[in-house]
Design an enzyme around this catalytic site. Structure first.
Site, PDB file in Angstrom:
ATOM      1  N   ASP A 177       0.726  -1.331   0.006  1.00 26.63           N
ATOM      2  CA  ASP A 177       0.051   0.184   0.071  1.00 26.63           C
ATOM      3  C   ASP A 177       0.833   1.247   0.102  1.00 26.63           C
ATOM      4  O   ASP A 177       1.725   1.565   1.122  1.00 26.63           O
ATOM      5  CB  ASP A 177      -0.997   0.102   1.199  1.00 26.63           C
ATOM      6  CG  ASP A 177      -1.965   1.071   1.286  1.00 26.63           C
ATOM      7  OD1 ASP A 177      -1.848   1.821   0.254  1.00 26.63           O
ATOM      8  OD2 ASP A 177      -2.877   1.083   1.818  1.00 26.63           O
ATOM      9  N   HIS A 178       1.094   2.007  -1.101  1.00 25.45           N
ATOM     10  CA  HIS A 178       1.864   3.016  -1.385  1.00 25.45           C
ATOM     11  C   HIS A 178       1.632   4.116  -0.266  1.00 25.45           C
ATOM     12  O   HIS A 178       2.301   5.327  -0.330  1.00 25.45           O
ATOM     13  CB  HIS A 178       1.999   3.486  -2.782  1.00 25.45           C
ATOM     14  CG  HIS A 178       3.154   4.018  -3.200  1.00 25.45           C
ATOM     15  ND1 HIS A 178       4.214   4.119  -2.425  1.00 25.45           N
ATOM     16  CD2 HIS A 178       3.905   3.873  -4.245  1.00 25.45           C
ATOM     17  CE1 HIS A 178       5.292   4.478  -3.231  1.00 25.45           C
ATOM     18  NE2 HIS A 178       5.100   4.208  -4.420  1.00 25.45           N
TER      19      HIS A 178
END
Length: 404
Positions: free
Chosen positions: A373-374
């Site tokens: 999850d950036h």
């Protein structure tokens, strides 16, 4: 006869709603006390609810696929003269009669077997005035047309096709409701993709030493009744690396906008079943030996495929590993198991050229694809974790504390 409005019972564990996945009764059917009436899927389990008393089904309030809230009337019964509807209303038996068990087949699948029953003609089919006029001109009975539109309206194309005897595209289509576990999977996948900012880091891993170690340990595992695959090595390597990269073992609380760091290591293992993809959870992986981990993964995966897995074995994961085994292909980009922040995809081991000591030789190589999850995890943080896992897999002896 007395009328009884049967409400969706509270099946416990904070459940507030349930999806109707199969009715075992129809309007007009007679039921005895405890006869199965309906199958409902909650976010905890699939449950079967029995009749509270003897009677006849007067009305069914929810169709298959609809979601009912706890306490809503889902069915009306006309109780027999010798039944006690007041006792049935007071009874706390419905929760106890609801048998929670994940099924190895999508609940309600019997609805889809064989050709669908012919639709009964309706008194006044839905159609625009122009379509009704066209049907009258062509001498077509709108009630004999099965509309292809989701709103049930008959179209001019269908009217002309009926007049000429041609088959419309709808004649070559079959509609099946998305219900049960498949619907839950779809909703969770959609939530993950629309919430997390996915990115995937991919790198090669020279698995030659891993292949040799597994081949050496497999006979010893067999003597203990354990099937030793590559998956326990990978799961253990992930658990060994997570303490050095705590953000990958965290989760996001979307409501409070907080990051929850978890200081326990429960690894989900994605497992393909006839119902769809499920994620059994191996709790406290860091406390298990390699052989204990292999036995635990085998037991959980088999119970998921059999449909006997306990609900608590599907909850509490902090990180997920997904492997397609021999069908692993070249590359895939796994979808996060929301609200987790990382998932590792494992792909097929292949013979490929590798460089050792400045010379090209044939090695056993697999690709690892790490989706993150950036929003929370930067690229270099994910890469460092991936390389820690790869280093352990390329030197797998460290995964064996002592010779089993």
């Amino acid at each position: 006869m007395a009328r009884l409005d049967f409400k969706l019972p509270d099946v416990g564990e904070g459940v507030t709603e349930g999806e109707i996945v199969e009715w075992f009764v129809a309007v007009g059917d007679s039921v005895a006390e405890d006869d199965p009436m309906v199958e409902v899927m909650t976010d905890k389990a699939t449950v079967t609810i029995g009749a509270p008393c003897e009677g006849r089904v007067e009305r069914i309030c929810f169709e298959v696929g609809a979601v009912a809230q706890v306490g809503q009337v889902i069915l009306t019964l006309e109780s027999k003269p010798d039944s006690d509807p007041d006792s049935a209303r007071r009874s706390s038996l419905p929760p106890a009669a609801a048998v929670g068990q994940i099924r190895n087949q999508v609940p309600g699948a019997a609805l889809f077997q064989g050709p669908p029953p012919a639709s009964a003609p309706v008194a006044k089919p839905l159609a625009t005035p122009a379509v009704r006029r066209l049907a009258q001109e062509l001498g077509v009975d709108l009630g004999q047309i099965s509309p292809s539109r989701t709103d049930g309206r008959v179209t001019a194309v269908e009217v002309r096709a009926a007049a000429t005897g041609e088959q419309t595209p709808a004649a070559f289509e079959e509609r099946q409701p998305i219900v049960g576990i498949r619907r839950a999977i779809a909703e969770r996948m959609h939530r993950s993709k629309t919430t997390a900012a996915h990115f995937t880091f991919v790198e090669e891993c020279d698995a030659s030493a891993l292949v040799q170690l597994r081949e050496r340990l497999a006979p010893k595992a067999d003597r203990r009744g354990i099937r030793l695959t590559y998956l326990p090595f990978i799961v253990k390597a992930v658990a060994d690396a997570l303490p050095n990269h705590p953000v990958l073992n965290a989760a996001v609380d979307e409501r409070s906008h907080e990051l929850i760091y978890k200081k326990y290591y429960n690894i989900g293992v994605a497992t393909a079943t006839e119902s769809g993809l499920m994620v059994p959870v191996v709790h406290q992986v860091d406390r298990l030996s390699l052989f204990e981990l292999a036995a635990r993964i085998e037991r959980l995966s088999q119970s998921a495929r059999d449909g006997t897995i306990a609900p608590e074995d599907l909850r509490g994961s902090t990180f997920t590993v997904t492997s397609l085994g021999k069908r692993g292909g070249l590359l895939a980009t796994p979808i996060l198991h929301h609200p987790e922040l990382g998932i590792l995809g494992v792909h097929r081991i292949k013979d490929k050229p590798v460089v050792r000591d400045g010379k090209i030789t044939v090695g056993k190589v697999m690709l690892l694809s790490l989706s993150l999850d950036h929003r929370i995890i930067d690229g270099h943080v994910g890469a460092e974790f991936a390389y820690d896992v790869i280093e352990t897999l390329e030197n797998p002896e460290r995964l064996v504390d002592e010779e089993p």
